[in-house]
Write a protein that holds these residues in place. Structure first.
Motif, PDB file in Angstrom:
ATOM      1  N   GLU A  71       0.824  -1.210   0.000  1.00  0.00           N
ATOM      2  CA  GLU A  71       0.000   0.000   0.000  1.00  0.00           C
ATOM      3  C   GLU A  71       0.857   1.259   0.000  1.00  0.00           C
ATOM      4  O   GLU A  71       1.784   1.382   0.791  1.00  0.00           O
ATOM      5  CB  GLU A  71      -0.921   0.028   1.219  1.00  0.00           C
ATOM      6  CG  GLU A  71      -2.097  -0.868   1.079  1.00  0.00           C
ATOM      7  CD  GLU A  71      -3.194  -0.559   2.075  1.00  0.00           C
ATOM      8  OE1 GLU A  71      -4.265  -1.149   1.905  1.00  0.00           O
ATOM      9  OE2 GLU A  71      -3.004   0.245   2.988  1.00  0.00           O
ATOM     10  N   GLY A 107      -6.415   8.509  -2.107  1.00  0.00           N
ATOM     11  CA  GLY A 107      -6.613   7.076  -2.256  1.00  0.00           C
ATOM     12  C   GLY A 107      -5.361   6.319  -1.891  1.00  0.00           C
ATOM     13  O   GLY A 107      -4.490   6.822  -1.182  1.00  0.00           O
ATOM     14  N   TYR A 142      -7.034   2.618  -5.695  1.00  0.00           N
ATOM     15  CA  TYR A 142      -8.369   2.800  -5.131  1.00  0.00           C
ATOM     16  C   TYR A 142      -8.532   4.274  -4.818  1.00  0.00           C
ATOM     17  O   TYR A 142      -7.781   4.828  -4.008  1.00  0.00           O
ATOM     18  CB  TYR A 142      -8.555   1.961  -3.867  1.00  0.00           C
ATOM     19  CG  TYR A 142      -9.832   2.283  -3.117  1.00  0.00           C
ATOM     20  CD1 TYR A 142     -11.069   2.258  -3.764  1.00  0.00           C
ATOM     21  CD2 TYR A 142      -9.806   2.634  -1.776  1.00  0.00           C
ATOM     22  CE1 TYR A 142     -12.235   2.555  -3.092  1.00  0.00           C
ATOM     23  CE2 TYR A 142     -10.974   2.931  -1.092  1.00  0.00           C
ATOM     24  CZ  TYR A 142     -12.183   2.894  -1.744  1.00  0.00           C
ATOM     25  OH  TYR A 142     -13.341   3.202  -1.078  1.00  0.00           O
ATOM     26  N   ARG A 196     -10.365   6.756  -2.907  1.00  0.00           N
ATOM     27  CA  ARG A 196     -11.215   6.758  -1.721  1.00  0.00           C
ATOM     28  C   ARG A 196     -12.072   8.026  -1.667  1.00  0.00           C
ATOM     29  O   ARG A 196     -13.230   7.974  -1.271  1.00  0.00           O
ATOM     30  CB  ARG A 196     -10.326   6.647  -0.481  1.00  0.00           C
ATOM     31  CG  ARG A 196     -11.067   6.414   0.794  1.00  0.00           C
ATOM     32  CD  ARG A 196     -10.102   6.101   1.941  1.00  0.00           C
ATOM     33  NE  ARG A 196      -9.641   4.718   1.826  1.00  0.00           N
ATOM     34  CZ  ARG A 196      -8.387   4.319   2.042  1.00  0.00           C
ATOM     35  NH1 ARG A 196      -7.464   5.172   2.377  1.00  0.00           N
ATOM     36  NH2 ARG A 196      -8.072   3.054   1.926  1.00  0.00           N
ATOM     37  N   HIS A 197     -11.482   9.153  -2.053  1.00  0.00           N
ATOM     38  CA  HIS A 197     -12.193  10.433  -1.966  1.00  0.00           C
ATOM     39  C   HIS A 197     -11.842  11.305  -3.171  1.00  0.00           C
ATOM     40  O   HIS A 197     -10.678  11.387  -3.555  1.00  0.00           O
ATOM     41  CB  HIS A 197     -11.795  11.211  -0.703  1.00  0.00           C
ATOM     42  CG  HIS A 197     -11.936  10.453   0.564  1.00  0.00           C
ATOM     43  ND1 HIS A 197     -13.157  10.174   1.129  1.00  0.00           N
ATOM     44  CD2 HIS A 197     -11.018   9.899   1.377  1.00  0.00           C
ATOM     45  CE1 HIS A 197     -12.978   9.490   2.243  1.00  0.00           C
ATOM     46  NE2 HIS A 197     -11.686   9.300   2.407  1.00  0.00           N
ATOM     47  N   LEU A 220     -13.291   2.721  -7.633  1.00  0.00           N
ATOM     48  CA  LEU A 220     -13.876   3.621  -6.645  1.00  0.00           C
ATOM     49  C   LEU A 220     -15.326   3.248  -6.432  1.00  0.00           C
ATOM     50  O   LEU A 220     -15.856   2.373  -7.095  1.00  0.00           O
ATOM     51  CB  LEU A 220     -13.749   5.083  -7.112  1.00  0.00           C
ATOM     52  CG  LEU A 220     -14.295   5.423  -8.508  1.00  0.00           C
ATOM     53  CD1 LEU A 220     -15.774   5.713  -8.475  1.00  0.00           C
ATOM     54  CD2 LEU A 220     -13.543   6.590  -9.086  1.00  0.00           C
ATOM     55  N   ASP A 221     -15.954   3.933  -5.484  1.00  0.00           N
ATOM     56  CA  ASP A 221     -17.387   3.762  -5.275  1.00  0.00           C
ATOM     57  C   ASP A 221     -17.988   5.103  -4.892  1.00  0.00           C
ATOM     58  O   ASP A 221     -17.281   6.006  -4.443  1.00  0.00           O
ATOM     59  CB  ASP A 221     -17.684   2.699  -4.216  1.00  0.00           C
ATOM     60  CG  ASP A 221     -17.075   3.021  -2.871  1.00  0.00           C
ATOM     61  OD1 ASP A 221     -17.736   3.716  -2.078  1.00  0.00           O
ATOM     62  OD2 ASP A 221     -15.937   2.576  -2.605  1.00  0.00           O
TER      63      ASP A 221
END
Length: 147
Positions: free
Chosen positions: A44, A63, A71, A73-74, A108-109
């Protein structure tokens, strides 16, 4: 609370640790060891890119890269600065950094259908959805493969 068992069943102790964050960290670390043994190290590396108007933060993307994927994240843009291409610029910079780090894609989501459409315009595709999460809405998962 304990459960009596015979010698063939494991003893199970259920507790609510006073320091749930510490317990969660221990559980995550133990699982991480097992996952690394089966799938390799996560490796990571955090990623954060800020957008500024002078010295004022007006947007940003945060991320982490792991297992060869980024990923996100925001992604946030101040409401007064939306519609000016800042989000697209941040995504472009994140994609460049993902490529530099050797990533095969980004994921992402979001809960926001407008945000999902924004990501789709940037080349992301939907690959999953959870209805009713949060209540009355849906969590949408998107990814973009880098070629």
């Amino acid at each position: 609370m304990t459960r009596k068992t015979d010698s063939q069943e494991p003893l199970i102790l259920i507790s609510h640790d006073a320091d749930e964050e510490k317990l969660a960290g221990r559980i995550a670390a133990a699982l991480g060891v097992e996952i690394a043994a089966g799938f390799g190290e996560r490796n990571e590396t955090p990623l954060a890119i800020g957008a500024y108007d002078g010295k004022m933060l007006i947007g940003g993307l945060a991320g982490v890269t792991h297992w060869g994927w980024l990923y996100i994240r925001h992604l946030w843009i101040d409401a007064n600065f939306r519609g000016r291409g800042i989000g697209q610029s941040l995504l472009g910079q994140a994609e460049c950094e993902a490529r530099r780090r050797g990533c095969g894609g980004l994921y992402l989501d979001t809960f926001d259908p407008r945000a999902a459409a924004f990501y789709e315009r940037a080349g992301f595709v939907r690959f999953g959805r959870i209805d009713g999460f949060p209540p009355g809405h849906a969590r949408i998962f998107l990814s973009k493969t880098l070629v």
